[in-house]
Scaffold this motif. Structure first.
Motif, PDB file in Angstrom:
ATOM      1  N   VAL A 134      16.725 -68.768 -66.519  1.00 29.08           N
ATOM      2  CA  VAL A 134      17.125 -68.294 -67.856  1.00 29.08           C
ATOM      3  C   VAL A 134      16.303 -67.059 -68.241  1.00 29.08           C
ATOM      4  O   VAL A 134      16.839 -66.077 -68.781  1.00 29.08           O
ATOM      5  N   MET A 135      15.011 -67.094 -67.956  1.00 32.59           N
ATOM      6  CA  MET A 135      14.162 -65.943 -68.266  1.00 32.59           C
ATOM      7  C   MET A 135      14.591 -64.723 -67.476  1.00 32.59           C
ATOM      8  O   MET A 135      14.593 -63.595 -67.996  1.00 32.59           O
ATOM      9  N   LEU A 136      14.965 -64.930 -66.218  1.00 34.82           N
ATOM     10  CA  LEU A 136      15.419 -63.814 -65.394  1.00 34.82           C
ATOM     11  C   LEU A 136      16.713 -63.219 -65.954  1.00 34.82           C
ATOM     12  O   LEU A 136      16.849 -61.995 -66.079  1.00 34.82           O
ATOM     13  N   MET A 141      19.185 -58.715 -69.175  1.00 31.49           N
ATOM     14  CA  MET A 141      19.998 -58.215 -70.293  1.00 31.49           C
ATOM     15  C   MET A 141      19.181 -57.298 -71.201  1.00 31.49           C
ATOM     16  O   MET A 141      19.696 -56.306 -71.731  1.00 31.49           O
ATOM     17  N   MET A 142      17.893 -57.644 -71.361  1.00 40.32           N
ATOM     18  CA  MET A 142      17.031 -56.819 -72.198  1.00 40.32           C
ATOM     19  C   MET A 142      16.640 -55.525 -71.490  1.00 40.32           C
ATOM     20  O   MET A 142      16.400 -54.501 -72.127  1.00 40.32           O
ATOM     21  N   TRP A 143      16.573 -55.562 -70.165  1.00 45.64           N
ATOM     22  CA  TRP A 143      16.158 -54.397 -69.390  1.00 45.64           C
ATOM     23  C   TRP A 143      17.293 -53.380 -69.273  1.00 45.64           C
ATOM     24  O   TRP A 143      17.125 -52.197 -69.550  1.00 45.64           O
ATOM     25  N   PHE A 144      18.456 -53.875 -68.855  1.00 48.36           N
ATOM     26  CA  PHE A 144      19.610 -52.992 -68.685  1.00 48.36           C
ATOM     27  C   PHE A 144      20.495 -53.085 -69.932  1.00 48.36           C
ATOM     28  O   PHE A 144      21.500 -53.795 -69.957  1.00 48.36           O
ATOM     29  N   THR A 145      20.101 -52.362 -70.943  1.00 53.51           N
ATOM     30  CA  THR A 145      20.724 -52.516 -72.262  1.00 53.51           C
ATOM     31  C   THR A 145      22.184 -52.050 -72.292  1.00 53.51           C
ATOM     32  O   THR A 145      22.936 -52.468 -73.164  1.00 53.51           O
ATOM     33  N   HIS A 146      22.577 -51.182 -71.351  1.00 53.73           N
ATOM     34  CA  HIS A 146      23.933 -50.646 -71.387  1.00 53.73           C
ATOM     35  C   HIS A 146      24.972 -51.596 -70.796  1.00 53.73           C
ATOM     36  O   HIS A 146      26.167 -51.325 -70.874  1.00 53.73           O
ATOM     37  N   THR A 157      17.091 -61.709 -76.416  1.00 51.51           N
ATOM     38  CA  THR A 157      15.707 -61.486 -76.850  1.00 51.51           C
ATOM     39  C   THR A 157      15.144 -62.724 -77.530  1.00 51.51           C
ATOM     40  O   THR A 157      13.995 -63.133 -77.277  1.00 51.51           O
ATOM     41  N   PHE A 158      15.952 -63.342 -78.399  1.00 51.37           N
ATOM     42  CA  PHE A 158      15.517 -64.562 -79.091  1.00 51.37           C
ATOM     43  C   PHE A 158      15.192 -65.672 -78.090  1.00 51.37           C
ATOM     44  O   PHE A 158      14.124 -66.299 -78.149  1.00 51.37           O
ATOM     45  N   VAL A 159      16.125 -65.907 -77.154  1.00 46.87           N
ATOM     46  CA  VAL A 159      15.919 -66.968 -76.159  1.00 46.87           C
ATOM     47  C   VAL A 159      14.718 -66.644 -75.279  1.00 46.87           C
ATOM     48  O   VAL A 159      13.874 -67.520 -74.992  1.00 46.87           O
ATOM     49  N   HIS A 160      14.603 -65.403 -74.832  1.00 51.11           N
ATOM     50  CA  HIS A 160      13.526 -64.999 -73.936  1.00 51.11           C
ATOM     51  C   HIS A 160      12.162 -65.210 -74.582  1.00 51.11           C
ATOM     52  O   HIS A 160      11.243 -65.765 -73.959  1.00 51.11           O
ATOM     53  N   ASP A 161      12.036 -64.810 -75.830  1.00 53.49           N
ATOM     54  CA  ASP A 161      10.743 -64.902 -76.508  1.00 53.49           C
ATOM     55  C   ASP A 161      10.321 -66.352 -76.736  1.00 53.49           C
ATOM     56  O   ASP A 161       9.170 -66.731 -76.445  1.00 53.49           O
TER      57      ASP A 161
END
Length: 207
Positions: A134-136, A141-146, A157-161
C-alpha cells in the motif's frame, strides 16, 4: 605430566535461517529503517530543521521505498526462503490457540504451541507485507503526480501518512519483542538457535 580436562559440550544448536534468508531480513530492515528515518525528517519540524536538505531527503526516501520489495523478490530464488513464506502463509488450529493465550496473557509454553513461526509472527509478516504494498502504491501516486487525478493523490497522501505512522508503531513493537529474546536475535544473526529454545518456543517445529 599434565592431565587433560575435556571441556563440557556446548548446547546443541539447530539451523533456523539460511544465509539468503538472513540477507533478505537485513536488507529489508535497512531499507525500512531508511524509509522511517527519512519520513521522520520530512514530517517532524525539529528533525527537518536539524537535517536540512529536504530535496535530498525526499529523493532518498523515494528510492529506498521503491527498492523495498527488491530483497524479497530476490529471496524467492532461495528454496529455504520460499519454504518459510509457505509456513508464514499457513494458519492452523494451533495458531488460534496461540492467539487465545496471547489475549489472556498466558505465557506458559504449553499454552502457546507454534511451528517454526508463531501466530504473532505470521500476522506481523502478513500485515507488514500488505502495508508495504500500500505504501508503495500510494507513494508512486504521490511521486508521479501527472498519472492520477488530484482527488486520488489527496487520498493517497492521507493513507500514506497515517499508514507510515502505524508502521512506525508496529516496527517499534517488533524491535521491542526482539530485544526481549536474545536467542531469536542470535538465530537471525547467525542462522542457528539452541535446541532447548526451539523446543520451548516452537515445539511443533521439526528442524
Amino acid at each position: 605430566m599434565s592431565l587433560r580436562v575435556d571441556a563440557p559440550p556446548g548446547p546443541v544448536r539447530v539451523r533456523r535461517f539460511s544465509r539468503a534468508e538472513r540477507w533478505v531480513h537485513r536488507t529489508t530492515a535497512a531499507l525500512m529503517g531508511v524509509c522511517v528515518v527519512t519520513a521522520a525528517c520530512l514530517y517532524v519540524p525539529q528533525l527537518a530543521e536539524l537535517v536540512g536538505r529536504r530535496e535530498l531527503v525526499v529523493r532518498i526516501h523515494e528510492w529506498a521505498g521503491l527498492a523495498l520489495p527488491g530483497p524479497v523478490l530476490a529471496g524467492l530464488a532461495s528454496r529455504a526462503f520460499r519454504a518459510d513464506l509457505g509456513s508464514l502463509n499457513r494458519f492452523g488450529p494451533h495458531d488460534r490457540r496461540w492467539l487465545r493465550a496471547a489475549v489472556r496473557r498466558d505465557r506458559r509454553p504449553a499454552s502457546r504451541p507454534a511451528g517454526k513461526f508463531n501466530a504473532g509472527q505470521k500476522i506481523y509478516a502478513a500485515w507488514i507485507a500488505g502495508a508495504t504494498l500500500v505504501m508503495l502504491g500510494t507513494g508512486l501516486m504521490m511521486w508521479f503526480t501527472h498519472l492520477t487525478p488530484l482527488v486520488w493523490r489527496t487520498s493517497a497522501t492521507f493513507v500514506h501518512d497515517w499508514l507510515a505512522l502505524t508502521i512506525g508503531i508496529v516496527l517499534a513493537g517488533h524491535i521491542g519483542m526482539a530485544l526481549r529474546d536474545p536467542e531469536a536475535r542470535r538465530g537471525m544473526r547467525t542462522g542457528s538457535v539452541g535446541r532447548e529454545w526451539a523446543e520451548r518456543e516452537h515445539p511443533l517445529w521439526r528442524p
